[in-house]
Motif scaffolding. Structure first.
Motif, short mmCIF file in Angstrom:
data_model
loop_
_atom_site.label_atom_id
_atom_site.label_comp_id
_atom_site.label_asym_id
_atom_site.label_seq_id
_atom_site.Cartn_x
_atom_site.Cartn_y
_atom_site.Cartn_z
N PHE A 143 51.04 39.26 10.87
CA PHE A 143 52.59 38.73 11.25
C PHE A 143 53.12 39.40 12.45
CE2 PHE A 143 52.33 37.90 6.90
CZ PHE A 143 53.25 37.13 6.35
N GLU A 144 54.00 38.56 13.15
CA GLU A 144 54.57 38.66 14.31
C GLU A 144 55.70 39.53 14.32
OE1 GLU A 144 55.46 34.57 15.98
OE2 GLU A 144 53.37 34.78 17.05
N ARG A 200 47.37 32.23 11.04
CA ARG A 200 46.92 33.62 11.33
C ARG A 200 46.30 34.56 10.26
NH1 ARG A 200 51.76 32.80 14.59
NH2 ARG A 200 53.26 33.69 12.79
N GLN A 248 53.21 33.76 1.16
CA GLN A 248 52.39 32.90 2.62
C GLN A 248 50.97 32.84 1.79
OE1 GLN A 248 52.87 31.52 5.00
NE2 GLN A 248 54.93 32.43 5.87
N GLN A 252 51.69 30.72 10.55
CA GLN A 252 51.68 31.88 10.00
C GLN A 252 50.53 31.84 9.07
OE1 GLN A 252 53.49 35.01 9.83
NE2 GLN A 252 51.42 35.28 9.21
N SER A 256 59.21 38.77 12.26
CA SER A 256 59.16 37.90 11.14
C SER A 256 59.41 38.75 9.83
CB SER A 256 57.75 37.10 11.07
OG SER A 256 56.80 38.00 10.95
#
Length: 229
Positions: free
Chosen positions: A182-183, A159, A196, A156, A186
């Motif tokens: 963010f996927e 990314r 984050q 994360q 999540s």
């Protein structure tokens, strides 16, 4: 010194009035158009420094206008829209937009993004520079290095860093970082971004002690800035 000229293309006069006032207060000259089919001729004649372009316009929509502009000018374009679906966001960038704002947004965020685009354009006009960044990002291997030393990042964190580092100086809102970094499935809320970013800064500080790479922009979001090596 000539003040930068900003073209605002917005078909709602009340919204335009507020945005124009904030842009002017920030030291920009402005011009307002209501229709998309008026943009190309005006830009050819006046050569603005930045265009704020609404997506839904009478006459010609914003993506078509942006596509026509890119046939003859590299003037920065910030696309403005209330349509937040992924297809619209990607289409906007495919047409050559430099940035994207989703309604509703604060006039302060609009001004901040406009200033970033103008600053980039001003640096480019002053002559090309070829600094070598100490940061290297390998998308295929999902790893980042600083002066050749690997940064120990989670997936994360990588990314987030990758999204911001691809466009240094650009201000990303929390909502944009959620969408871009963010996927699905999540933790997708503002506090997740702040947490984050905090952890990413700690990781970066272990290798990068002489500068801060990720900056907070009060009331807007975050931006990445990297000094030359």
């Amino acid at each position: 010194m000539t003040l930068p000229l900003v073209l605002l293309v917005e078909d709602e006069p009340r919204i335009a009035e507020i945005q124009l006032a904030y842009l002017q207060q920030a030291g920009m000259r402005t011009h307002h158009l209501l229709r998309g089919d008026e943009v190309v001729d005006w830009v050819r004649a006046e050569a603005p420094d930045l265009i704020l372009l609404d997506l839904m316009l009478p006459g010609l929509d914003g993506t078509a206008v942006c596509s026509q502009l890119r046939a003859f000018t590299d003037v920065p374009v910030i696309m403005v829209t209330a349509r937040v679906e992924e297809i619209d966001r990607l289409l906007g960038f495919d047409m050559g937009a430099d940035d994207y704002l989703c309604k509703p947004f604060s006039p302060r965020e609009l001004v901040a993004r406009a200033q970033v685009c103008l600053r980039r354009r001003g640096k480019a006009a002053a002559g090309p520079r070829t600094p070598t960044s100490a940061l290297s990002i390998d998308e295929e291997r999902q790893c980042a290095t600083w002066n050749g030393a690997r940064l120990e990042l989670t997936a994360q964190q990588f990314r987030l860093l990758s999204v911001m580092a691809r466009q240094p100086g650009r201000i990303f809102s929390r909502a944009q970082l959620l969408d871009l970094a963010f996927e699905a499935g999540s933790e997708r809320f503002d506090r997740a971004i702040d947490s984050q970013i905090k952890n990413l800064r700690k990781k970066l500080s272990q290798q990068v002690s002489d500068q801060e790479l990720i900056h907070s922009v009060y009331g807007v979001g975050y931006r990445f800035e990297c000094q030359s090596a």
